[in-house]
Design a protein around this motif. Structure first.
Motif, PDB file in Angstrom:
ATOM      1  N   LEU A   3       0.896  -1.161  -0.015  1.00 57.71           N
ATOM      2  CA  LEU A   3      -0.102   0.099  -0.069  1.00 57.71           C
ATOM      3  C   LEU A   3       0.853   1.274  -0.088  1.00 57.71           C
ATOM      4  CD1 LEU A   3      -2.480  -1.006   2.663  1.00 57.71           C
ATOM      5  CD2 LEU A   3      -2.745  -1.149   0.236  1.00 57.71           C
ATOM      6  N   ASP A   4       2.358   1.427   0.282  1.00 57.20           N
ATOM      7  CA  ASP A   4       3.033   2.270   0.217  1.00 57.20           C
ATOM      8  C   ASP A   4       3.031   2.905  -1.117  1.00 57.20           C
ATOM      9  OD1 ASP A   4       5.204   4.243   0.410  1.00 57.20           O
ATOM     10  OD2 ASP A   4       5.830   3.585   2.086  1.00 57.20           O
ATOM     11  N   PRO A   5       3.035   4.110  -1.523  1.00 56.45           N
ATOM     12  CA  PRO A   5       2.883   4.617  -2.636  1.00 56.45           C
ATOM     13  C   PRO A   5       4.381   4.784  -3.301  1.00 56.45           C
ATOM     14  CG  PRO A   5       2.468   6.430  -1.245  1.00 56.45           C
ATOM     15  CD  PRO A   5       2.323   5.129  -0.604  1.00 56.45           C
ATOM     16  N   ARG A   6       5.335   4.555  -2.315  1.00 56.66           N
ATOM     17  CA  ARG A   6       6.897   4.505  -3.090  1.00 56.66           C
ATOM     18  C   ARG A   6       7.248   3.014  -3.136  1.00 56.66           C
ATOM     19  NH1 ARG A   6      10.000   7.976   1.280  1.00 56.66           N
ATOM     20  NH2 ARG A   6       8.819   6.747   2.771  1.00 56.66           N
ATOM     21  N   GLU A   7       6.538   2.311  -2.715  1.00 55.45           N
ATOM     22  CA  GLU A   7       7.087   0.907  -2.709  1.00 55.45           C
ATOM     23  C   GLU A   7       6.260   0.132  -3.968  1.00 55.45           C
ATOM     24  OE1 GLU A   7       8.403  -1.256   0.689  1.00 55.45           O
ATOM     25  OE2 GLU A   7       8.278   0.538   2.034  1.00 55.45           O
ATOM     26  N   MET A   8       5.182  -0.540  -3.494  1.00 49.08           N
ATOM     27  CA  MET A   8       4.200  -1.121  -4.644  1.00 49.08           C
ATOM     28  C   MET A   8       3.033  -0.292  -4.967  1.00 49.08           C
ATOM     29  SD  MET A   8       4.986  -4.929  -3.182  1.00 49.08           S
ATOM     30  CE  MET A   8       4.189  -5.943  -4.457  1.00 49.08           C
ATOM     31  N   GLY A   9       2.746   0.447  -4.210  1.00 49.60           N
ATOM     32  CA  GLY A   9       1.643   1.523  -4.776  1.00 49.60           C
ATOM     33  C   GLY A   9       0.205   1.099  -5.181  1.00 49.60           C
ATOM     34  N   MET A  10      -0.093   0.038  -4.415  1.00 46.64           N
ATOM     35  CA  MET A  10      -1.523  -0.490  -4.727  1.00 46.64           C
ATOM     36  C   MET A  10      -2.420   0.131  -3.614  1.00 46.64           C
ATOM     37  SD  MET A  10      -1.752  -2.517  -7.228  1.00 46.64           S
ATOM     38  CE  MET A  10      -2.786  -3.984  -7.133  1.00 46.64           C
ATOM     39  N   THR A  11      -3.698  -0.155  -3.745  1.00 48.80           N
ATOM     40  CA  THR A  11      -4.913   0.197  -3.020  1.00 48.80           C
ATOM     41  C   THR A  11      -5.749  -1.156  -2.473  1.00 48.80           C
ATOM     42  OG1 THR A  11      -6.340   0.438  -4.695  1.00 48.80           O
ATOM     43  CG2 THR A  11      -5.033   2.331  -4.294  1.00 48.80           C
ATOM     44  N   GLU A  12      -6.302  -1.010  -1.736  1.00 51.41           N
ATOM     45  CA  GLU A  12      -7.211  -2.258  -1.048  1.00 51.41           C
ATOM     46  C   GLU A  12      -7.842  -2.501  -2.351  1.00 51.41           C
ATOM     47  OE1 GLU A  12      -9.776  -1.236   2.157  1.00 51.41           O
ATOM     48  OE2 GLU A  12      -7.939  -0.899   3.864  1.00 51.41           O
ATOM     49  N   ALA A  13      -8.477  -2.010  -3.165  1.00 53.71           N
ATOM     50  CA  ALA A  13      -9.483  -2.308  -4.174  1.00 53.71           C
ATOM     51  C   ALA A  13      -8.593  -3.012  -5.277  1.00 53.71           C
ATOM     52  CB  ALA A  13     -10.286  -1.366  -4.749  1.00 53.71           C
ATOM     53  N   GLY A  14      -7.374  -2.365  -5.549  1.00 53.41           N
ATOM     54  CA  GLY A  14      -6.505  -2.842  -6.468  1.00 53.41           C
ATOM     55  C   GLY A  14      -5.953  -4.260  -6.299  1.00 53.41           C
ATOM     56  N   VAL A  15      -5.559  -4.666  -4.788  1.00 59.64           N
ATOM     57  CA  VAL A  15      -5.094  -5.855  -4.613  1.00 59.64           C
ATOM     58  C   VAL A  15      -6.468  -7.006  -4.798  1.00 59.64           C
ATOM     59  CG1 VAL A  15      -4.276  -7.376  -2.710  1.00 59.64           C
ATOM     60  CG2 VAL A  15      -3.406  -5.159  -2.886  1.00 59.64           C
ATOM     61  N   ALA A  16      -7.391  -6.429  -4.265  1.00 61.53           N
ATOM     62  CA  ALA A  16      -8.498  -7.706  -4.238  1.00 61.53           C
ATOM     63  C   ALA A  16      -8.999  -7.797  -5.665  1.00 61.53           C
ATOM     64  CB  ALA A  16      -9.846  -6.749  -3.477  1.00 61.53           C
ATOM     65  N   ARG A  17      -8.945  -6.772  -6.715  1.00 57.70           N
ATOM     66  CA  ARG A  17      -9.369  -6.944  -7.878  1.00 57.70           C
ATOM     67  C   ARG A  17      -8.187  -8.011  -8.782  1.00 57.70           C
ATOM     68  NH1 ARG A  17      -9.689  -1.984  -9.006  1.00 57.70           N
ATOM     69  NH2 ARG A  17      -7.657  -1.756  -9.918  1.00 57.70           N
ATOM     70  N   THR A  18      -6.965  -7.735  -8.424  1.00 55.65           N
ATOM     71  CA  THR A  18      -6.062  -8.589  -9.125  1.00 55.65           C
ATOM     72  C   THR A  18      -6.125 -10.010  -8.657  1.00 55.65           C
ATOM     73  OG1 THR A  18      -4.361  -6.719  -8.926  1.00 55.65           O
ATOM     74  CG2 THR A  18      -3.483  -8.844  -9.212  1.00 55.65           C
ATOM     75  N   ILE A  19      -6.303 -10.199  -7.304  1.00 58.15           N
ATOM     76  CA  ILE A  19      -6.757 -11.622  -6.698  1.00 58.15           C
ATOM     77  C   ILE A  19      -7.797 -12.019  -7.172  1.00 58.15           C
ATOM     78  CG2 ILE A  19      -7.211 -13.056  -4.919  1.00 58.15           C
ATOM     79  CD1 ILE A  19      -4.384 -11.827  -5.040  1.00 58.15           C
ATOM     80  N   ARG A  20      -8.874 -11.437  -7.678  1.00 53.59           N
ATOM     81  CA  ARG A  20     -10.329 -11.983  -8.342  1.00 53.59           C
ATOM     82  C   ARG A  20      -9.942 -12.461  -9.570  1.00 53.59           C
ATOM     83  NH1 ARG A  20     -12.789  -7.138  -5.599  1.00 53.59           N
ATOM     84  NH2 ARG A  20     -13.339  -7.931  -3.413  1.00 53.59           N
ATOM     85  N   GLU A  21      -9.259 -11.431 -10.551  1.00 48.17           N
ATOM     86  CA  GLU A  21      -9.203 -11.369 -12.040  1.00 48.17           C
ATOM     87  C   GLU A  21      -7.929 -12.584 -12.468  1.00 48.17           C
ATOM     88  OE1 GLU A  21      -8.603  -7.291 -13.236  1.00 48.17           O
ATOM     89  OE2 GLU A  21     -10.666  -6.901 -12.599  1.00 48.17           O
ATOM     90  N   VAL A  22      -7.314 -12.727 -11.645  1.00 51.17           N
ATOM     91  CA  VAL A  22      -5.979 -13.768 -12.040  1.00 51.17           C
ATOM     92  C   VAL A  22      -6.627 -15.004 -11.768  1.00 51.17           C
ATOM     93  CG1 VAL A  22      -3.591 -14.494 -11.826  1.00 51.17           C
ATOM     94  CG2 VAL A  22      -4.446 -12.065 -11.955  1.00 51.17           C
TER      95      VAL A  22
END
Length: 401
Positions: free
Chosen positions: A144-163
């Motif tokens: 979630l750190d914008p300087r490290e991997m820069g994801m959001t809660e919604a972005g992580v969850a969406r990736t898990i669902r879509e892959v």
């Protein structure tokens, strides 16, 4: 407690450990040149390895499916905003799960050095400032750190669902599909990542063989330990009192200290260390007192419940463990010391004026000779287990049906 009091308390604990291991031999060959008090302190750094345990706050701790899922996620770049950064960017197996950088770089440069994740399962606090009190919450921070991997809660969850592979492995690990609660999915990803990292444990070292030989009075085993490492160990537990902070089998007390390093993250910007970490910990919805801990009795949350922010915490950083320390350069929270020789020199020539004037002060310049410095480095090098480069497990390559 002052420096003398800290040493006496540690010595008392270590002497008790000696009495459990058996009487100290009078034979100097068996004592290897150490006093009874020094032997007691040496024995307090073992035995190793400890028995593996499960984290009560993480219901998939120790679960084979979750471990495999976490390993897959750790090395996958799709959990970053640009699809190019994985956890392994900063925690590389070939560098003892660090990155060799003074300060790590994800999507952008960060303020601190990447610590190893080996033996992280035994930490009480996580991160240089202790802003997390459990491994799964710490695993969420870089996502979630914008300087490290820069994801959001919604972005992580969406990736898990879509892959498809992720969704399948999630279902096999947690017994359900990744549903519509983004935060719940995010937390579960942290717990899978933690389950994998819990398996990264350091092995036995030349020091451990010497320590155990000393405990059982094994002359042959004692004689195998290099003379330089033995002299360095005597400094470590004797005049140097290094084991006041680098205590126990992991060579860390797990707490935070000011060791006289600058506190600036950048010109005009200060890194508050533990002082800021406690504030973050208390506000963190993923701490052990929160609803996402699987430890319903909150048996693991005592330290979190009672920790309090104090002025003396400013500029304190976590004491790292020393196992495999020679493989994890550069050193300190800001990566400012490039080699073990630099670290020893820092403590030998310590600038006491940089230490805070408040709170206890246990550090004094060691004033080591060049020969003593080399011996102390030799001892630190003897804490390496010579582990081979990590290889992905076969289970991760299997298809998810």
């Amino acid at each position: 407690m002052n420096r003398g009091g800290a040493r006496r308390s540690l010595a008392a604990i270590a002497l008790a450990a000696t009495s459990l291991a058996g009487p100290v031999q009078a034979d100097d060959a068996l004592n290897a040149g150490f006093t009874p008090e020094e032997i007691a302190r040496i024995l307090s750094h073992g035995p190793w390895p400890p028995s593996p345990g499960r984290d009560p706050s993480n219901r998939v701790s120790g679960d084979a499916e979750a471990i495999a899922f976490g390993e897959r996620l750790f090395f996958d770049t799709r959990l970053s905003a640009n699809g190019l950064v994985s956890c392994a960017r900063c925690h590389q197996p070939g560098r003892h799960w660090t990155d060799g950088q003074a300060r790590s770089i994800g999507l952008a440069p960060v303020d601190r050095n990447a610590p190893t994740v080996v033996d992280a399962r035994m930490n009480r606090w996580f991160g240089w400032d202790g802003a997390n009190d459990n491994l799964w919450a710490q695993s969420l921070r870089p996502l979630l750190d914008p300087r490290e991997m820069g994801m959001t809660e919604a972005g992580v969850a969406r990736t898990i669902r879509e892959v498809p592979d992720f969704a399948c492995r999630y279902r096999r690990s947690f017994g359900r599909a990744p549903g519509g609660d983004d935060r719940r999915v995010l937390v579960d990803i942290g717990k899978a990542l933690a389950a994998f990292q819990e398996t990264l444990a350091s092995g036995r070292t030349p020091f451990d063989d010497f320590r155990d030989a000393l405990a059982r009075g094994d002359r042959t085993g004692i004689a195998r330990y290099p003379d330089a490492a033995r002299r360095g160990l005597k400094l470590f537990v004797g005049r140097g009192s290094c084991d006041v902070c680098h205590a126990g089998p992991r060579f860390t007390n797990g707490e935070f200290h000011d060791i006289g390093l600058p506190h600036f993250a950048a010109p005009g910007r200060v890194d508050p260390g533990r002082h800021g970490g406690i504030a973050k910990l208390k506000a963190n919805p993923y701490n052990l007192l929160g609803r996402y801990s699987d430890d319903t009795a909150r048996t693991t949350a005592t330290s979190t419940r009672h920790v309090a922010q104090e002025h003396r915490n400013f500029g304190e950083f976590r004491v790292p463990g020393l196992r495999n320390v020679a493989a994890s350069a550069p050193y300190m929270h800001d990566g400012s010391l490039k080699t073990l020789a630099d670290v020893v020199r820092h403590y030998s020539e310590l600038n006491e004026e940089r230490l805070h004037v408040h709170g206890e002060r246990i550090l004094k310049p060691l004033r080591l000779s060049p020969e003593e410095s080399a011996d102390l480095v030799a001892f630190l090098e003897s804490l390496g287990d010579g582990a081979p480069v990590f290889r992905h497990t076969e289970r991760v390559r299997l298809s998810c049906d």
